[in-house]
Write a protein that holds these residues in place. Structure first.
Motif, PDB file in Angstrom:
ATOM      1  N   ILE A   1       4.066 102.656  34.681  1.00  0.00           N
ATOM      2  CA  ILE A   1       4.292 101.597  35.668  1.00  0.00           C
ATOM      3  C   ILE A   1       3.213 101.663  36.751  1.00  0.00           C
ATOM      4  N   VAL A   2       2.861 102.877  37.144  1.00  0.00           N
ATOM      5  CA  VAL A   2       1.819 103.065  38.159  1.00  0.00           C
ATOM      6  C   VAL A   2       0.493 102.469  37.680  1.00  0.00           C
ATOM      7  N   THR A   3       0.089 102.820  36.461  1.00  0.00           N
ATOM      8  CA  THR A   3      -1.202 102.313  35.965  1.00  0.00           C
ATOM      9  C   THR A   3      -1.161 100.803  35.729  1.00  0.00           C
ATOM     10  N   GLN A   4      -0.009 100.292  35.324  1.00  0.00           N
ATOM     11  CA  GLN A   4       0.122  98.852  35.129  1.00  0.00           C
ATOM     12  C   GLN A   4       0.030  98.122  36.466  1.00  0.00           C
ATOM     13  N   LYS A   5       0.700  98.652  37.471  1.00  0.00           N
ATOM     14  CA  LYS A   5       0.754  97.992  38.774  1.00  0.00           C
ATOM     15  C   LYS A   5      -0.552  98.122  39.555  1.00  0.00           C
ATOM     16  N   TYR A   6      -1.197  99.298  39.467  1.00  0.00           N
ATOM     17  CA  TYR A   6      -2.370  99.567  40.306  1.00  0.00           C
ATOM     18  C   TYR A   6      -3.678  99.709  39.533  1.00  0.00           C
ATOM     19  N   GLY A   7      -3.627  99.631  38.214  1.00  0.00           N
ATOM     20  CA  GLY A   7      -4.810  99.856  37.390  1.00  0.00           C
ATOM     21  C   GLY A   7      -6.002  98.974  37.728  1.00  0.00           C
ATOM     22  N   ASN A   8      -5.754  97.722  38.046  1.00  0.00           N
ATOM     23  CA  ASN A   8      -6.834  96.793  38.379  1.00  0.00           C
ATOM     24  C   ASN A   8      -6.979  96.592  39.880  1.00  0.00           C
ATOM     25  N   GLY A   9      -6.339  97.470  40.655  1.00  0.00           N
ATOM     26  CA  GLY A   9      -6.376  97.344  42.107  1.00  0.00           C
ATOM     27  C   GLY A   9      -5.177  96.563  42.609  1.00  0.00           C
ATOM     28  N   ALA A  10      -4.880  96.746  43.870  1.00  0.00           N
ATOM     29  CA  ALA A  10      -3.752  96.046  44.487  1.00  0.00           C
ATOM     30  C   ALA A  10      -3.836  96.205  45.997  1.00  0.00           C
ATOM     31  N   GLN A  11      -3.112  95.358  46.680  1.00  0.00           N
ATOM     32  CA  GLN A  11      -2.958  95.495  48.124  1.00  0.00           C
ATOM     33  C   GLN A  11      -1.521  95.896  48.376  1.00  0.00           C
ATOM     34  N   VAL A  12      -1.361  97.068  48.978  1.00  0.00           N
ATOM     35  CA  VAL A  12      -0.033  97.630  49.206  1.00  0.00           C
ATOM     36  C   VAL A  12       0.280  97.560  50.696  1.00  0.00           C
ATOM     37  N   PRO A  13       1.404  96.950  51.068  1.00  0.00           N
ATOM     38  CA  PRO A  13       1.764  96.927  52.486  1.00  0.00           C
ATOM     39  C   PRO A  13       2.073  98.337  52.981  1.00  0.00           C
ATOM     40  N   THR A  14       1.641  98.625  54.190  1.00  0.00           N
ATOM     41  CA  THR A  14       1.929  99.940  54.756  1.00  0.00           C
ATOM     42  C   THR A  14       3.390 100.002  55.186  1.00  0.00           C
ATOM     43  N   VAL A  15       3.874 101.211  55.343  1.00  0.00           N
ATOM     44  CA  VAL A  15       5.271 101.425  55.717  1.00  0.00           C
ATOM     45  C   VAL A  15       5.559 100.806  57.082  1.00  0.00           C
ATOM     46  N   ALA A  16       4.635 100.936  58.006  1.00  0.00           N
ATOM     47  CA  ALA A  16       4.792 100.369  59.345  1.00  0.00           C
ATOM     48  C   ALA A  16       3.438  99.820  59.794  1.00  0.00           C
ATOM     49  N   GLY A  17       3.456  98.920  60.725  1.00  0.00           N
ATOM     50  CA  GLY A  17       2.219  98.450  61.308  1.00  0.00           C
ATOM     51  C   GLY A  17       1.642  97.193  60.704  1.00  0.00           C
ATOM     52  N   ASN A  18       2.299  96.623  59.695  1.00  0.00           N
ATOM     53  CA  ASN A  18       1.835  95.378  59.084  1.00  0.00           C
ATOM     54  C   ASN A  18       0.365  95.418  58.681  1.00  0.00           C
ATOM     55  N   LYS A  19      -0.042  96.506  58.088  1.00  0.00           N
ATOM     56  CA  LYS A  19      -1.406  96.652  57.581  1.00  0.00           C
ATOM     57  C   LYS A  19      -1.336  96.701  56.050  1.00  0.00           C
ATOM     58  N   ILE A  20      -2.496  96.790  55.430  1.00  0.00           N
ATOM     59  CA  ILE A  20      -2.590  96.813  53.971  1.00  0.00           C
ATOM     60  C   ILE A  20      -3.386  98.040  53.534  1.00  0.00           C
ATOM     61  N   LEU A  21      -2.859  98.762  52.547  1.00  0.00           N
ATOM     62  CA  LEU A  21      -3.594  99.843  51.900  1.00  0.00           C
ATOM     63  C   LEU A  21      -4.259  99.249  50.671  1.00  0.00           C
TER      64      LEU A  21
ATOM     65  N   LYS B   1       6.779 103.911  48.588  1.00  0.00           N
ATOM     66  CA  LYS B   1       7.616 102.850  49.164  1.00  0.00           C
ATOM     67  C   LYS B   1       7.427 101.573  48.348  1.00  0.00           C
ATOM     68  N   ASP B   2       6.186 101.260  48.003  1.00  0.00           N
ATOM     69  CA  ASP B   2       5.890 100.072  47.207  1.00  0.00           C
ATOM     70  C   ASP B   2       6.536 100.140  45.825  1.00  0.00           C
ATOM     71  N   LEU B   3       6.676 101.350  45.291  1.00  0.00           N
ATOM     72  CA  LEU B   3       7.312 101.540  43.981  1.00  0.00           C
ATOM     73  C   LEU B   3       8.840 101.585  44.076  1.00  0.00           C
ATOM     74  N   GLY B   4       9.376 101.512  45.290  1.00  0.00           N
ATOM     75  CA  GLY B   4      10.823 101.505  45.477  1.00  0.00           C
ATOM     76  C   GLY B   4      11.458 102.885  45.518  1.00  0.00           C
ATOM     77  N   ILE B   5      10.660 103.925  45.637  1.00  0.00           N
ATOM     78  CA  ILE B   5      11.196 105.287  45.664  1.00  0.00           C
ATOM     79  C   ILE B   5      11.602 105.696  47.069  1.00  0.00           C
ATOM     80  N   LEU B   6      10.838 105.274  48.067  1.00  0.00           N
ATOM     81  CA  LEU B   6      11.190 105.565  49.452  1.00  0.00           C
ATOM     82  C   LEU B   6      11.941 104.388  50.045  1.00  0.00           C
ATOM     83  N   THR B   7      12.741 104.669  51.065  1.00  0.00           N
ATOM     84  CA  THR B   7      13.541 103.646  51.735  1.00  0.00           C
ATOM     85  C   THR B   7      12.767 103.047  52.900  1.00  0.00           C
TER      86      THR B   7
END
Length: 144
Positions: free
Chosen positions: A43-63, A129-135
């Protein structure tokens, strides 16, 4: 008694307490209500293999994730680039499953640095968090 000696002695005693606590934690059973949430790397390689923008936990930024392969997730910011190892992320998820590390992002980051690795712990929290593991992040509250 020289000052340097007393500091060294205090440090050795403190470290012994940390080692004792870690050995107790590693022998703990999963807490009641713990669920199995293994990190499925496909799932990790499928979701992020070609790159992605992941919202940060706080601060409304993007990883910015630039890719993922069988061993790592690659991330970058305007100032640095790094990777998150599969081994460390899987170990972090295992420790969550065992109840040693909490699922709340603020506490997770601190515990990840202690029990897993000081390898971009905050970035690891964004990914998990993006993968739904953290709350949701509710802030950092010491558990002592």
């Amino acid at each position: 008694m020289p000052l340097d000696w007393s500091i060294a002695q205090f440090g050795a005693k403190a470290w012994k307490r940390v080692e004792t606590s870690l050995s107790k934690l590693s022998s703990r059973q999963p807490h009641k209500g713990a669920t199995q949430m293994s990190l499925d790397w496909s799932i990790v390689t499928q979701k992020y293999g070609n790159g992605a923008q992941v919202p940060t936990v706080a601060g409304n930024k993007i990883l910015q994730v630039t890719g993922a392969d069988d061993e790592k997730i690659y991330i970058k910011s305007p100032l640095w680039s790094a990777s998150l190892s599969r081994e460390n992320l899987e170990k972090g998820v295992t420790l969550i499953e065992e109840g040693i590390i909490g699922r709340e992002p603020g506490q997770f980051v601190e515990d990840y640095r202690i029990y897993v690795a000081d390898e971009r712990a905050t970035s690891a929290a964004h990914i998990l968090k993006d993968l739904g593991i953290l709350t949701e992040d509710t802030g950092f509250y010491p558990m002592c």
